[in-house]
Design a protein around this motif. Structure first.
Motif, PDB file in Angstrom:
ATOM      1  N   PHE A  82      -0.382 -70.764 -11.084  1.00  0.00           N
ATOM      2  CA  PHE A  82      -0.219 -69.335 -11.329  1.00  0.00           C
ATOM      3  C   PHE A  82       1.234 -69.009 -11.065  1.00  0.00           C
ATOM      4  CE2 PHE A  82      -2.032 -69.247  -6.992  1.00  0.00           C
ATOM      5  CZ  PHE A  82      -1.298 -68.293  -6.313  1.00  0.00           C
ATOM      6  N   ILE A  83       1.757 -68.140 -11.913  1.00  0.00           N
ATOM      7  CA  ILE A  83       3.189 -67.879 -11.976  1.00  0.00           C
ATOM      8  C   ILE A  83       3.395 -66.372 -11.958  1.00  0.00           C
ATOM      9  CG2 ILE A  83       5.261 -68.135 -13.413  1.00  0.00           C
ATOM     10  CD1 ILE A  83       3.744 -70.607 -14.665  1.00  0.00           C
ATOM     11  N   GLY A  84       4.324 -65.925 -11.153  1.00  0.00           N
ATOM     12  CA  GLY A  84       4.549 -64.490 -11.107  1.00  0.00           C
ATOM     13  C   GLY A  84       5.763 -64.122 -10.300  1.00  0.00           C
ATOM     14  N   LYS A  85       5.681 -62.917  -9.718  1.00  0.00           N
ATOM     15  CA  LYS A  85       6.786 -62.441  -8.900  1.00  0.00           C
ATOM     16  C   LYS A  85       6.240 -61.648  -7.730  1.00  0.00           C
ATOM     17  CE  LYS A  85       7.600 -58.915 -12.371  1.00  0.00           C
ATOM     18  NZ  LYS A  85       8.557 -58.340 -13.293  1.00  0.00           N
ATOM     19  N   ALA A  86       7.007 -61.703  -6.658  1.00  0.00           N
ATOM     20  CA  ALA A  86       6.661 -60.972  -5.439  1.00  0.00           C
ATOM     21  C   ALA A  86       7.717 -59.912  -5.189  1.00  0.00           C
ATOM     22  CB  ALA A  86       6.590 -61.930  -4.254  1.00  0.00           C
ATOM     23  N   HIS A  87       7.270 -58.803  -4.646  1.00  0.00           N
ATOM     24  CA  HIS A  87       8.156 -57.717  -4.199  1.00  0.00           C
ATOM     25  C   HIS A  87       7.844 -57.541  -2.709  1.00  0.00           C
ATOM     26  CE1 HIS A  87       8.379 -56.960  -8.503  1.00  0.00           C
ATOM     27  NE2 HIS A  87       7.070 -56.809  -8.503  1.00  0.00           N
ATOM     28  N   VAL A  88       8.856 -57.644  -1.872  1.00  0.00           N
ATOM     29  CA  VAL A  88       8.633 -57.516  -0.439  1.00  0.00           C
ATOM     30  C   VAL A  88       9.557 -56.449   0.138  1.00  0.00           C
ATOM     31  CG1 VAL A  88       7.862 -59.908  -0.207  1.00  0.00           C
ATOM     32  CG2 VAL A  88      10.239 -59.356   0.211  1.00  0.00           C
ATOM     33  N   ALA A  89       9.052 -55.779   1.155  1.00  0.00           N
ATOM     34  CA  ALA A  89       9.842 -54.754   1.833  1.00  0.00           C
ATOM     35  C   ALA A  89       9.472 -54.749   3.313  1.00  0.00           C
ATOM     36  CB  ALA A  89       9.565 -53.379   1.234  1.00  0.00           C
ATOM     37  N   TYR A  90      10.434 -54.324   4.119  1.00  0.00           N
ATOM     38  CA  TYR A  90      10.141 -54.110   5.531  1.00  0.00           C
ATOM     39  C   TYR A  90      11.041 -53.006   6.046  1.00  0.00           C
ATOM     40  CZ  TYR A  90      14.275 -56.916   6.789  1.00  0.00           C
ATOM     41  OH  TYR A  90      15.550 -57.402   6.918  1.00  0.00           O
ATOM     42  N   GLN A 116      -4.301 -65.973  -4.701  1.00  0.00           N
ATOM     43  CA  GLN A 116      -3.246 -64.957  -4.639  1.00  0.00           C
ATOM     44  C   GLN A 116      -3.478 -63.958  -3.504  1.00  0.00           C
ATOM     45  OE1 GLN A 116      -2.093 -63.335  -8.433  1.00  0.00           O
ATOM     46  NE2 GLN A 116      -1.370 -61.424  -7.508  1.00  0.00           N
ATOM     47  N   GLU A 117      -4.722 -63.612  -3.254  1.00  0.00           N
ATOM     48  CA  GLU A 117      -5.023 -62.653  -2.190  1.00  0.00           C
ATOM     49  C   GLU A 117      -4.524 -63.165  -0.836  1.00  0.00           C
ATOM     50  OE1 GLU A 117      -8.491 -62.470  -5.203  1.00  0.00           O
ATOM     51  OE2 GLU A 117      -7.141 -63.986  -4.385  1.00  0.00           O
ATOM     52  N   ASN A 118      -4.773 -64.432  -0.543  1.00  0.00           N
ATOM     53  CA  ASN A 118      -4.324 -65.009   0.730  1.00  0.00           C
ATOM     54  C   ASN A 118      -2.810 -65.168   0.773  1.00  0.00           C
ATOM     55  OD1 ASN A 118      -7.001 -65.155   1.462  1.00  0.00           O
ATOM     56  ND2 ASN A 118      -7.161 -67.363   1.217  1.00  0.00           N
ATOM     57  N   GLU A 141       2.475 -59.941  -8.492  1.00  0.00           N
ATOM     58  CA  GLU A 141       1.928 -59.874  -9.848  1.00  0.00           C
ATOM     59  C   GLU A 141       1.989 -61.284 -10.403  1.00  0.00           C
ATOM     60  OE1 GLU A 141       4.261 -57.113 -12.233  1.00  0.00           O
ATOM     61  OE2 GLU A 141       5.120 -56.405 -10.359  1.00  0.00           O
ATOM     62  N   ALA A 142       0.869 -61.813 -10.898  1.00  0.00           N
ATOM     63  CA  ALA A 142       0.898 -63.189 -11.391  1.00  0.00           C
ATOM     64  C   ALA A 142      -0.075 -63.402 -12.542  1.00  0.00           C
ATOM     65  CB  ALA A 142       0.580 -64.156 -10.260  1.00  0.00           C
ATOM     66  N   LYS A 143       0.278 -64.365 -13.369  1.00  0.00           N
ATOM     67  CA  LYS A 143      -0.584 -64.844 -14.451  1.00  0.00           C
ATOM     68  C   LYS A 143      -1.153 -66.176 -14.009  1.00  0.00           C
ATOM     69  CE  LYS A 143       1.395 -62.526 -18.421  1.00  0.00           C
ATOM     70  NZ  LYS A 143       0.155 -61.972 -18.930  1.00  0.00           N
ATOM     71  N   HIS A 144      -2.453 -66.332 -14.199  1.00  0.00           N
ATOM     72  CA  HIS A 144      -3.173 -67.505 -13.719  1.00  0.00           C
ATOM     73  C   HIS A 144      -3.611 -68.373 -14.890  1.00  0.00           C
ATOM     74  CE1 HIS A 144      -3.809 -66.228  -9.432  1.00  0.00           C
ATOM     75  NE2 HIS A 144      -3.313 -65.123  -9.987  1.00  0.00           N
ATOM     76  N   MET A 145      -3.131 -69.612 -14.887  1.00  0.00           N
ATOM     77  CA  MET A 145      -3.499 -70.534 -15.964  1.00  0.00           C
ATOM     78  C   MET A 145      -4.997 -70.818 -15.985  1.00  0.00           C
ATOM     79  SD  MET A 145      -0.795 -71.046 -17.640  1.00  0.00           S
ATOM     80  CE  MET A 145       0.244 -69.697 -17.128  1.00  0.00           C
ATOM     81  N   CYS A 146      -5.667 -70.705 -14.845  1.00  0.00           N
ATOM     82  CA  CYS A 146      -7.115 -70.926 -14.833  1.00  0.00           C
ATOM     83  C   CYS A 146      -7.837 -69.829 -15.620  1.00  0.00           C
ATOM     84  CB  CYS A 146      -7.653 -71.030 -13.412  1.00  0.00           C
ATOM     85  SG  CYS A 146      -7.319 -69.620 -12.354  1.00  0.00           S
ATOM     86  N   ASN A 156      -3.446 -62.238 -21.687  1.00  0.00           N
ATOM     87  CA  ASN A 156      -2.584 -61.135 -21.257  1.00  0.00           C
ATOM     88  C   ASN A 156      -2.988 -60.520 -19.928  1.00  0.00           C
ATOM     89  OD1 ASN A 156      -0.844 -61.161 -23.609  1.00  0.00           O
ATOM     90  ND2 ASN A 156      -2.672 -60.513 -24.724  1.00  0.00           N
ATOM     91  N   SER A 157      -3.839 -61.198 -19.196  1.00  0.00           N
ATOM     92  CA  SER A 157      -4.275 -60.644 -17.911  1.00  0.00           C
ATOM     93  C   SER A 157      -3.262 -60.982 -16.823  1.00  0.00           C
ATOM     94  CB  SER A 157      -5.659 -61.194 -17.540  1.00  0.00           C
ATOM     95  OG  SER A 157      -5.623 -62.598 -17.433  1.00  0.00           O
ATOM     96  N   THR A 158      -3.001 -60.006 -15.982  1.00  0.00           N
ATOM     97  CA  THR A 158      -2.113 -60.186 -14.831  1.00  0.00           C
ATOM     98  C   THR A 158      -2.844 -59.695 -13.600  1.00  0.00           C
ATOM     99  OG1 THR A 158      -0.151 -59.800 -16.196  1.00  0.00           O
ATOM    100  CG2 THR A 158       0.121 -59.563 -13.820  1.00  0.00           C
ATOM    101  N   MET A 159      -2.825 -60.486 -12.563  1.00  0.00           N
ATOM    102  CA  MET A 159      -3.455 -60.094 -11.306  1.00  0.00           C
ATOM    103  C   MET A 159      -2.400 -59.481 -10.399  1.00  0.00           C
ATOM    104  SD  MET A 159      -5.666 -62.421  -8.751  1.00  0.00           S
ATOM    105  CE  MET A 159      -6.388 -61.756  -7.264  1.00  0.00           C
TER     106      MET A 159
END
Length: 186
Positions: A82-90, A116-118, A141-146, A156-159
């Motif tokens: 699964f491939i995507g991007k993370a946005h982090v803030a603190y 992805q949830e974990n 946000e990620a796209k899952h090959m499974c 076109n689904s993104t989790m």
């Protein structure tokens, strides 16, 4: 490299009905084993080594955001990417973390077999542990090959997953500011 890992890939090839002795597959078990070890090298890393003391005194108590951190992981259910991007803030409380360390923390957890949830929770908890921030937020946000290559084959689904800790969980205003700054709220 575990000595038996290439052997297991060889057996998988046989199980698929392939001939591991044919020219194109001769080195495939060794290459596949090496690739899997690279894709899962997060198991060989730990938070202390990743951070490496890169916490710096700062009077800043405003939100720090790093967005669009690309990530690559493997689904623990199917061993597909699964491939995507993370946005982090603190929100700092006297110390800020070296900028590259945020991306390295994302990578450390992404380079393990995951759901992805974990993954989202692990990143948020790690940043909280290291910074002792007033709040931490992580959106992935990620796209899952499974989902795309097998099963329902939805291209076109993104989790999207999120974890909000401290001020981001307690204050709707803080949470909305973060979501607006990463472009996920109108």
């Amino acid at each position: 490299m575990t000595l038996s890992l290439p052997h297991h890939y060889r057996e998988i090839l046989k199980g698929l009905g392939e001939n591991p002795e044919r020219e194109g597959l001769l080195d495939t078990p060794k290459r596949a084993a090496k690739a899997m070890q690279y894709l899962c090298h997060g198991y060989e890393q730990n938070l202390e080594t990743i951070v490496n003391g890169a916490l710096f005194a700062s009077d800043n108590d405003e939100m720090v955001i790093l967005k669009d951190i690309e990530l690559y992981s493997l689904c623990e259910h199917h061993l597909l990417p699964f491939i995507g991007k993370a946005h982090v803030a603190y929100i700092p409380t006297g110390k800020v973390l070296g900028l590259s360390k945020l991306a390295r923390i994302v990578d450390m957890f992404a380079r393990r077999l995951q759901i992805q949830e974990n993954l989202t929770r692990q990143i948020a908890d790690a940043i909280q542990d290291v910074t002792q921030a007033a709040g931490v937020a992580v959106v992935i946000e990620a796209k899952h090959m499974c989902m795309m290559m097998r099963g329902v084959e939805k291209q076109n689904s993104t989790m999207n997953t999120s974890v909000m800790l401290g001020a981001f969980r307690e204050s709707n205003t803080t949470r909305m500011e973060f979501l607006q700054l990463i472009g996920r709220s109108k």
